[in-house]
Design a protein around this motif. Structure first.
Motif, short mmCIF file in Angstrom:
data_model
loop_
_atom_site.label_atom_id
_atom_site.label_comp_id
_atom_site.label_asym_id
_atom_site.label_seq_id
_atom_site.Cartn_x
_atom_site.Cartn_y
_atom_site.Cartn_z
N VAL A 142 73.64 72.81 34.27
CA VAL A 142 74.48 72.98 35.47
C VAL A 142 73.77 73.88 36.47
CG1 VAL A 142 76.53 74.26 36.16
CG2 VAL A 142 76.72 72.50 34.42
N GLY A 143 73.78 73.49 37.75
CA GLY A 143 73.10 74.28 38.77
C GLY A 143 71.62 74.34 38.51
N SER A 144 71.07 73.17 38.26
CA SER A 144 69.69 73.07 37.76
C SER A 144 68.64 73.49 38.78
CB SER A 144 69.46 71.62 37.33
OG SER A 144 68.38 71.55 36.48
N GLY A 145 68.96 73.42 40.07
CA GLY A 145 68.00 73.82 41.10
C GLY A 145 66.76 72.95 41.04
N ALA A 146 65.62 73.57 40.76
CA ALA A 146 64.37 72.81 40.63
C ALA A 146 64.16 72.29 39.20
CB ALA A 146 63.19 73.68 41.05
N GLY A 147 65.21 72.43 38.35
CA GLY A 147 65.12 71.86 37.00
C GLY A 147 65.09 72.89 35.89
N LEU A 148 65.60 74.09 36.16
CA LEU A 148 65.50 75.19 35.19
C LEU A 148 66.89 75.63 34.73
CD1 LEU A 148 62.79 77.03 37.28
CD2 LEU A 148 62.40 75.88 35.09
N PRO A 149 67.15 75.71 33.43
CA PRO A 149 66.21 75.53 32.33
C PRO A 149 66.09 74.10 31.80
CG PRO A 149 68.28 76.29 31.44
CD PRO A 149 68.47 76.20 32.95
N VAL A 208 72.75 68.60 36.65
CA VAL A 208 73.81 68.59 37.68
C VAL A 208 73.48 69.61 38.74
CG1 VAL A 208 76.25 69.10 38.14
CG2 VAL A 208 75.61 67.77 36.13
N GLU A 209 73.46 69.16 39.99
CA GLU A 209 73.06 70.04 41.09
C GLU A 209 73.73 69.54 42.38
OE1 GLU A 209 71.31 72.92 41.71
OE2 GLU A 209 71.78 72.42 43.79
N PRO A 210 74.38 70.44 43.15
CA PRO A 210 75.06 69.97 44.37
C PRO A 210 74.17 69.78 45.58
CG PRO A 210 75.62 72.28 43.92
CD PRO A 210 74.73 71.83 42.81
N ARG A 248 68.63 68.37 48.69
CA ARG A 248 67.16 68.42 48.62
C ARG A 248 66.70 68.78 47.21
NH1 ARG A 248 65.17 73.72 49.79
NH2 ARG A 248 66.95 75.08 50.13
N ARG A 249 67.53 69.52 46.47
CA ARG A 249 67.18 69.83 45.08
C ARG A 249 67.35 68.60 44.20
NH1 ARG A 249 69.64 76.03 45.02
NH2 ARG A 249 68.19 76.70 46.59
N VAL A 250 68.41 67.83 44.48
CA VAL A 250 68.64 66.60 43.72
C VAL A 250 67.47 65.63 43.94
CG1 VAL A 250 70.10 64.52 43.63
CG2 VAL A 250 71.14 66.81 43.68
N GLY A 262 76.41 67.02 42.50
CA GLY A 262 77.78 67.50 42.61
C GLY A 262 77.92 68.87 42.00
N ARG A 263 79.14 69.39 42.09
CA ARG A 263 79.43 70.69 41.50
C ARG A 263 80.05 70.46 40.12
NH1 ARG A 263 79.09 74.40 45.56
NH2 ARG A 263 80.19 75.95 44.33
N ALA A 264 79.73 71.38 39.20
CA ALA A 264 80.14 71.20 37.80
C ALA A 264 81.63 70.99 37.65
CB ALA A 264 79.70 72.43 36.99
N GLU A 265 82.42 71.63 38.53
CA GLU A 265 83.88 71.59 38.37
C GLU A 265 84.53 70.39 39.05
OE1 GLU A 265 82.06 73.55 40.22
OE2 GLU A 265 83.09 74.28 42.01
N GLU A 266 83.74 69.60 39.77
CA GLU A 266 84.33 68.45 40.47
C GLU A 266 84.75 67.36 39.48
OE1 GLU A 266 81.81 68.90 44.61
OE2 GLU A 266 81.36 67.25 43.24
N ALA A 270 72.84 76.99 31.63
CA ALA A 270 72.85 77.47 33.02
C ALA A 270 71.97 78.70 33.11
CB ALA A 270 74.27 77.80 33.46
N ARG A 271 71.23 78.78 34.22
CA ARG A 271 70.44 79.99 34.50
C ARG A 271 70.68 80.38 35.94
NH1 ARG A 271 63.89 81.11 34.81
NH2 ARG A 271 64.21 80.26 36.89
N ALA A 272 71.10 81.62 36.14
CA ALA A 272 71.24 82.18 37.49
C ALA A 272 72.17 81.35 38.38
CB ALA A 272 69.86 82.30 38.15
N VAL A 273 73.27 80.88 37.80
CA VAL A 273 74.20 80.05 38.58
C VAL A 273 75.40 80.85 39.06
CG1 VAL A 273 75.67 77.99 38.53
CG2 VAL A 273 73.42 77.93 37.45
N ALA A 274 76.03 81.61 38.18
CA ALA A 274 77.21 82.42 38.56
C ALA A 274 77.49 83.41 37.44
CB ALA A 274 78.42 81.51 38.76
N GLY A 299 84.74 78.91 34.15
CA GLY A 299 85.76 78.16 34.90
C GLY A 299 85.19 76.84 35.42
N TRP A 300 83.97 76.88 35.90
CA TRP A 300 83.35 75.66 36.46
C TRP A 300 83.02 74.64 35.37
CZ3 TRP A 300 79.16 78.23 40.09
CH2 TRP A 300 79.81 78.74 41.24
N CYS A 301 82.61 75.16 34.18
CA CYS A 301 82.03 74.26 33.17
C CYS A 301 83.01 73.78 32.11
CB CYS A 301 80.85 74.95 32.47
SG CYS A 301 79.51 75.31 33.60
#
Ligand SMILES: C[S@@+](CC[C@H](N)C(=O)[O-])C[C@H]1O[C@@H](n2cnc3c(N)ncnc32)[C@H](O)[C@@H]1O
Length: 220
Positions: free
Chosen positions: A78-85, A101-103, A106-108, A127-131, A146-150, A157-159
């Motif tokens: 979740v919130g993978s960004g550039a693919g980490l972790p 999963v990434e909202p 440009r990261r997707v 998308g966002r994990a909670e959608e 998840a790394r550095a997401v929230a 709550g999101w996951c």
């Protein structure tokens, strides 16, 4: 999976330990690092100062999460960004079934290019994990990473919707989040999480060793 990587200008040298972590997937890991160091920087996904420490601080640090992931798990990063972790995890552990999963568009786009280049069967979901649409498309899974997401309560709550009862959330955390963990336990338990505990991972990976907080979704 992929052909051996040609040495790339600007890509940091491969540390010896990467061979044992990635095995046959080392050429794919090298391609990923080269892409992060090239496109990842020019497209603003990775800061230029991160390039010399891409292996230790990002790729091996992410692969260390593999120790906390059961064999054959369905994993959502979740919130993978550039693919980490997610990307290093699934390169180190080809038995896992990975969805990223990434909202951010440009990261997707970057993640889709990584998947195409490496020829791997991972899914990328925007998308966002909670959608609800994301939960319908992806879940329920065995592990969320998840790394550095929230902060942990917000992340839970999101996951929650992505985790089947008994599934695990594995969050890479820094020193501050670890210090705050005891005070957060009641809130995490009220949110339905059980067996919340820190776990050291990546012993033997030098400065890439890290800590994850692991917790299990209860049955309600
Ligand atoms: C600081 S970045 C970390 C990226 C990556 N995990 C890493 O460690 O490099 C946080 C990421 O979480 C994503 N994000 C923020 N809120 C989110 C949500 N509700 N669901 C999924 N991803 C989210 C952001 O778009 C961003 O890519």
């Amino acid at each position: 999976m992929t052909e051996p990587a040609a040495p790339q200008a600007g890509a940091p040298p491969v540390p010896d330990v990467a061979r044992s972590v990635f095995g046959d997937a080392l050429p794919a890991a090298e391609r990923y690092v080269a892409r992060l160091a090239g496109d990842g920087v020019t497209r603003g996904l990775i800061g230029p100062r991160e390039v010399p420490r891409l292996w230790e601080r990002h790729v091996l640090n992410s692969a260390a999460v593999a120790e906390a992931v059961p064999e054959g798990a369905r994993v959502v990063d979740v919130g993978s960004g550039a693919g980490l972790p997610g990307v290093p995890l699934a390169l180190a552990r080809p038995d896992v079934e990975l969805t990223l999963v990434e909202p951010m568009a440009r990261r997707v786009e970057f993640l889709e290019e990584v998947v195409a280049e490496l020829g791997v069967p991972w899914r990328v979901v925007r998308g966002r994990a909670e959608e609800r649409a994301v939960v319908r498309t992806v879940g329920p899974v065995d592990v969320v990473t998840a790394r550095a997401v929230a902060a942990l309560p917000r992340l839970v709550g999101w996951c929650r919707g992505l985790l089947r009862p008994g599934a695990q959330l594995v969050a890479l955390v820094g020193a501050r989040a670890l210090e705050e963990l005891p005070a957060l336990l009641p809130e995490l338990e009220r949110a339905g999480m059980r067996n919340v505990h820190p776990r050291a991972v990546g012993a033997g990976l030098g400065e890439a060793a890290t800590t994850v907080v692991v917790m299990t979704r209860g049955s309600r």
